[in-house]
Motif scaffolding. Sequence first.
Motif, PDB file in Angstrom:
ATOM      1  N   THR A  49       8.910  42.619  -3.201  1.00  0.00           N
ATOM      2  CA  THR A  49       9.352  42.056  -4.466  1.00  0.00           C
ATOM      3  C   THR A  49       9.322  43.130  -5.541  1.00  0.00           C
ATOM      4  OG1 THR A  49       8.468  39.896  -3.866  1.00  0.00           O
ATOM      5  CG2 THR A  49       8.907  40.271  -6.195  1.00  0.00           C
ATOM      6  N   ILE A  50      10.413  43.198  -6.294  1.00  0.00           N
ATOM      7  CA  ILE A  50      10.484  44.062  -7.466  1.00  0.00           C
ATOM      8  C   ILE A  50      10.636  43.118  -8.647  1.00  0.00           C
ATOM      9  CG2 ILE A  50      11.718  45.913  -8.626  1.00  0.00           C
ATOM     10  CD1 ILE A  50      12.993  46.582  -5.903  1.00  0.00           C
ATOM     11  N   ALA A  51       9.702  43.159  -9.585  1.00  0.00           N
ATOM     12  CA  ALA A  51       9.745  42.212 -10.701  1.00  0.00           C
ATOM     13  C   ALA A  51       9.463  42.917 -12.016  1.00  0.00           C
ATOM     14  CB  ALA A  51       8.724  41.101 -10.485  1.00  0.00           C
ATOM     15  N   VAL A  52      10.158  42.451 -13.053  1.00  0.00           N
ATOM     16  CA  VAL A  52       9.934  42.945 -14.404  1.00  0.00           C
ATOM     17  C   VAL A  52      10.322  41.820 -15.363  1.00  0.00           C
ATOM     18  CG1 VAL A  52      12.203  44.009 -14.627  1.00  0.00           C
ATOM     19  CG2 VAL A  52      10.328  44.874 -15.992  1.00  0.00           C
ATOM     20  N   ALA A  53       9.547  41.645 -16.425  1.00  0.00           N
ATOM     21  CA  ALA A  53       9.879  40.613 -17.411  1.00  0.00           C
ATOM     22  C   ALA A  53      11.042  41.086 -18.288  1.00  0.00           C
ATOM     23  CB  ALA A  53       8.671  40.281 -18.273  1.00  0.00           C
ATOM     24  N   ALA A  54      10.937  42.292 -18.807  1.00  0.00           N
ATOM     25  CA  ALA A  54      11.996  42.868 -19.634  1.00  0.00           C
ATOM     26  C   ALA A  54      12.079  44.353 -19.305  1.00  0.00           C
ATOM     27  CB  ALA A  54      11.686  42.673 -21.107  1.00  0.00           C
ATOM     28  N   GLY A  55      13.251  44.875 -19.287  1.00  0.00           N
ATOM     29  CA  GLY A  55      13.410  46.289 -18.964  1.00  0.00           C
ATOM     30  C   GLY A  55      14.415  46.475 -17.856  1.00  0.00           C
ATOM     31  N   ARG A  56      14.290  47.582 -17.159  1.00  0.00           N
ATOM     32  CA  ARG A  56      15.276  47.957 -16.159  1.00  0.00           C
ATOM     33  C   ARG A  56      14.635  48.081 -14.786  1.00  0.00           C
ATOM     34  NH1 ARG A  56      19.071  53.025 -17.091  1.00  0.00           N
ATOM     35  NH2 ARG A  56      20.048  51.482 -18.417  1.00  0.00           N
ATOM     36  N   ILE A  57      15.336  47.571 -13.787  1.00  0.00           N
ATOM     37  CA  ILE A  57      14.968  47.784 -12.390  1.00  0.00           C
ATOM     38  C   ILE A  57      16.056  48.672 -11.806  1.00  0.00           C
ATOM     39  CG2 ILE A  57      14.745  46.723 -10.116  1.00  0.00           C
ATOM     40  CD1 ILE A  57      13.682  44.213 -11.499  1.00  0.00           C
ATOM     41  N   GLN A  58      15.643  49.803 -11.246  1.00  0.00           N
ATOM     42  CA  GLN A  58      16.632  50.723 -10.697  1.00  0.00           C
ATOM     43  C   GLN A  58      16.096  51.359  -9.428  1.00  0.00           C
ATOM     44  OE1 GLN A  58      18.724  53.209 -13.476  1.00  0.00           O
ATOM     45  NE2 GLN A  58      18.561  54.951 -12.114  1.00  0.00           N
ATOM     46  N   ARG A  59      16.886  51.309  -8.377  1.00  0.00           N
ATOM     47  CA  ARG A  59      16.585  51.997  -7.129  1.00  0.00           C
ATOM     48  C   ARG A  59      17.847  52.746  -6.741  1.00  0.00           C
ATOM     49  NH1 ARG A  59      12.475  50.472  -8.600  1.00  0.00           N
ATOM     50  NH2 ARG A  59      10.777  49.452  -7.517  1.00  0.00           N
ATOM     51  N   ARG A  60      17.722  54.060  -6.504  1.00  0.00           N
ATOM     52  CA  ARG A  60      18.872  54.853  -6.090  1.00  0.00           C
ATOM     53  C   ARG A  60      18.393  56.048  -5.292  1.00  0.00           C
ATOM     54  NH1 ARG A  60      20.626  57.551 -11.838  1.00  0.00           N
ATOM     55  NH2 ARG A  60      18.751  58.769 -12.046  1.00  0.00           N
ATOM     56  N   GLY A  61      19.337  56.755  -4.717  1.00  0.00           N
ATOM     57  CA  GLY A  61      18.986  57.897  -3.884  1.00  0.00           C
ATOM     58  C   GLY A  61      18.494  57.428  -2.533  1.00  0.00           C
ATOM     59  N   VAL A  62      17.581  58.193  -1.946  1.00  0.00           N
ATOM     60  CA  VAL A  62      17.038  57.852  -0.636  1.00  0.00           C
ATOM     61  C   VAL A  62      15.784  57.006  -0.846  1.00  0.00           C
ATOM     62  CG1 VAL A  62      16.101  58.767   1.510  1.00  0.00           C
ATOM     63  CG2 VAL A  62      17.934  59.982   0.342  1.00  0.00           C
ATOM     64  N   TRP A  63      15.870  55.742  -0.478  1.00  0.00           N
ATOM     65  CA  TRP A  63      14.726  54.828  -0.533  1.00  0.00           C
ATOM     66  C   TRP A  63      14.849  53.860   0.625  1.00  0.00           C
ATOM     67  CZ3 TRP A  63      15.274  49.487  -2.071  1.00  0.00           C
ATOM     68  CH2 TRP A  63      16.559  49.137  -2.476  1.00  0.00           C
ATOM     69  N   ARG A  64      13.734  53.380   1.119  1.00  0.00           N
ATOM     70  CA  ARG A  64      13.707  52.492   2.289  1.00  0.00           C
ATOM     71  C   ARG A  64      13.936  51.059   1.831  1.00  0.00           C
ATOM     72  NH1 ARG A  64       9.932  54.611   5.156  1.00  0.00           N
ATOM     73  NH2 ARG A  64      11.366  55.408   6.690  1.00  0.00           N
ATOM     74  N   VAL A  65      14.958  50.435   2.387  1.00  0.00           N
ATOM     75  CA  VAL A  65      15.293  49.054   2.047  1.00  0.00           C
ATOM     76  C   VAL A  65      14.566  48.131   3.016  1.00  0.00           C
ATOM     77  CG1 VAL A  65      17.159  47.388   1.767  1.00  0.00           C
ATOM     78  CG2 VAL A  65      17.557  49.786   1.220  1.00  0.00           C
ATOM     79  N   PRO A  66      13.732  47.220   2.515  1.00  0.00           N
ATOM     80  CA  PRO A  66      13.053  46.277   3.419  1.00  0.00           C
ATOM     81  C   PRO A  66      14.036  45.232   3.946  1.00  0.00           C
ATOM     82  CG  PRO A  66      12.558  45.742   1.145  1.00  0.00           C
ATOM     83  CD  PRO A  66      13.364  47.012   1.117  1.00  0.00           C
ATOM     84  N   ARG A  67      13.643  44.548   4.985  1.00  0.00           N
ATOM     85  CA  ARG A  67      14.494  43.497   5.565  1.00  0.00           C
ATOM     86  C   ARG A  67      14.764  42.399   4.542  1.00  0.00           C
ATOM     87  NH1 ARG A  67      17.186  39.933   6.611  1.00  0.00           N
ATOM     88  NH2 ARG A  67      17.394  38.681   8.465  1.00  0.00           N
ATOM     89  N   PHE A  68      13.728  42.002   3.786  1.00  0.00           N
ATOM     90  CA  PHE A  68      13.854  40.993   2.739  1.00  0.00           C
ATOM     91  C   PHE A  68      13.435  41.628   1.418  1.00  0.00           C
ATOM     92  CE2 PHE A  68      12.771  38.690   6.623  1.00  0.00           C
ATOM     93  CZ  PHE A  68      13.824  37.784   6.699  1.00  0.00           C
ATOM     94  N   LEU A  69      14.316  41.570   0.430  1.00  0.00           N
ATOM     95  CA  LEU A  69      14.025  42.141  -0.885  1.00  0.00           C
ATOM     96  C   LEU A  69      14.253  41.069  -1.934  1.00  0.00           C
ATOM     97  CD1 LEU A  69      13.409  44.612  -2.699  1.00  0.00           C
ATOM     98  CD2 LEU A  69      15.861  45.086  -2.698  1.00  0.00           C
ATOM     99  N   LYS A  70      13.230  40.824  -2.748  1.00  0.00           N
ATOM    100  CA  LYS A  70      13.337  39.854  -3.833  1.00  0.00           C
ATOM    101  C   LYS A  70      13.298  40.625  -5.149  1.00  0.00           C
ATOM    102  CE  LYS A  70      11.416  35.521  -5.465  1.00  0.00           C
ATOM    103  NZ  LYS A  70      10.435  34.474  -5.209  1.00  0.00           N
ATOM    104  N   VAL A  71      14.273  40.356  -6.017  1.00  0.00           N
ATOM    105  CA  VAL A  71      14.368  41.043  -7.303  1.00  0.00           C
ATOM    106  C   VAL A  71      14.281  39.989  -8.400  1.00  0.00           C
ATOM    107  CG1 VAL A  71      15.790  42.520  -8.756  1.00  0.00           C
ATOM    108  CG2 VAL A  71      15.811  42.841  -6.281  1.00  0.00           C
ATOM    109  N   GLU A  72      13.275  40.122  -9.268  1.00  0.00           N
ATOM    110  CA  GLU A  72      13.063  39.167 -10.355  1.00  0.00           C
ATOM    111  C   GLU A  72      13.093  39.887 -11.691  1.00  0.00           C
ATOM    112  OE1 GLU A  72       9.228  37.546  -9.508  1.00  0.00           O
ATOM    113  OE2 GLU A  72       9.958  36.296  -7.884  1.00  0.00           O
ATOM    114  N   SER A  73      13.923  39.381 -12.611  1.00  0.00           N
ATOM    115  CA  SER A  73      14.001  39.959 -13.944  1.00  0.00           C
ATOM    116  C   SER A  73      14.382  38.865 -14.931  1.00  0.00           C
ATOM    117  CB  SER A  73      15.043  41.079 -13.986  1.00  0.00           C
ATOM    118  OG  SER A  73      15.183  41.560 -15.303  1.00  0.00           O
ATOM    119  N   ALA A  74      13.534  38.656 -15.943  1.00  0.00           N
ATOM    120  CA  ALA A  74      13.836  37.647 -16.960  1.00  0.00           C
ATOM    121  C   ALA A  74      14.883  38.176 -17.945  1.00  0.00           C
ATOM    122  CB  ALA A  74      12.566  37.245 -17.704  1.00  0.00           C
TER     123      ALA A  74
END
Length: 180
Positions: free
Chosen positions: A71-96
Motif C-alpha cells: 500500500t502506498i498512501a498519502v493524505a495530501a501531496g504526491r505519490i510517484q514511482r518511476r524508473g526501476v522499481w519492483r511492482v508487487p502482485r497487488f498494489l493499493k494506492v490511497e490519496s485523499a
Amino acid sequence: MTSLPEDPQAPIGEDDRGAAVERLQQAYAEGHISHEEMDGGLHQVLTAGTRGALVSALASLPAQNAGTTSTIAVAAGRIQRRGVWRVPRFLKVESAFGRVHLDLSRAVIEHPVIDIELQLGTGRAVITVPRDAIVDVEELSTGWKDSRYKPRRRSRPSGPTIRISGTMGFGRLKIRHARR
C-alpha cells in the motif's frame, strides 16, 4: 523480470542486469537456490547481452511473495514511482488530495497479472504501462470524470495484464502505453 521490449534479441541495460542480480541474491537468501545455483545464475546474468538470455537465467527461480499487497498512501501531496522499481502482485494506492504518477514502463514486473487498486479523492492520476501490456479498467468506478484510456491498436498479448480497480472521486485517471 523487467518489462523490456518483446524481442528476445533486444539488448539489455545495466538497470535490468542489476535487478536480475538482486533477484538471484534474494532467492539465495531465502533458501530457494543453492550457492552453486546462485553462482551459475550470476555468471549467466553478468554475461547476458539480450533479453532472452536474461529471462533464461531467471526462469528456474520461484515466484516472489505472490500473495502480498503493498500500500502506498498519502493524505495530501504526491505519490510517484518511476524508473526501476519492483511492482508487487497487488498494489493499493490511497490519496485523499494529491497527484499520483505510476510509471511501470521500466519497472520490474515479475507477475503476469498486476492488480492496482486506486482509492483517490481529488487530484489526477497518470499510469504509464509497458508498451505490450494489456489494461483492464472495468472494475474502476469514477465519480466525476471518466478515465482516459485508448487501447493500443496493434497490441500483442505478450505483456503483463494490468487490472485497475477501485474508486476515484473528483479527479481523472489517464492511462498511457510507453513508447518503447
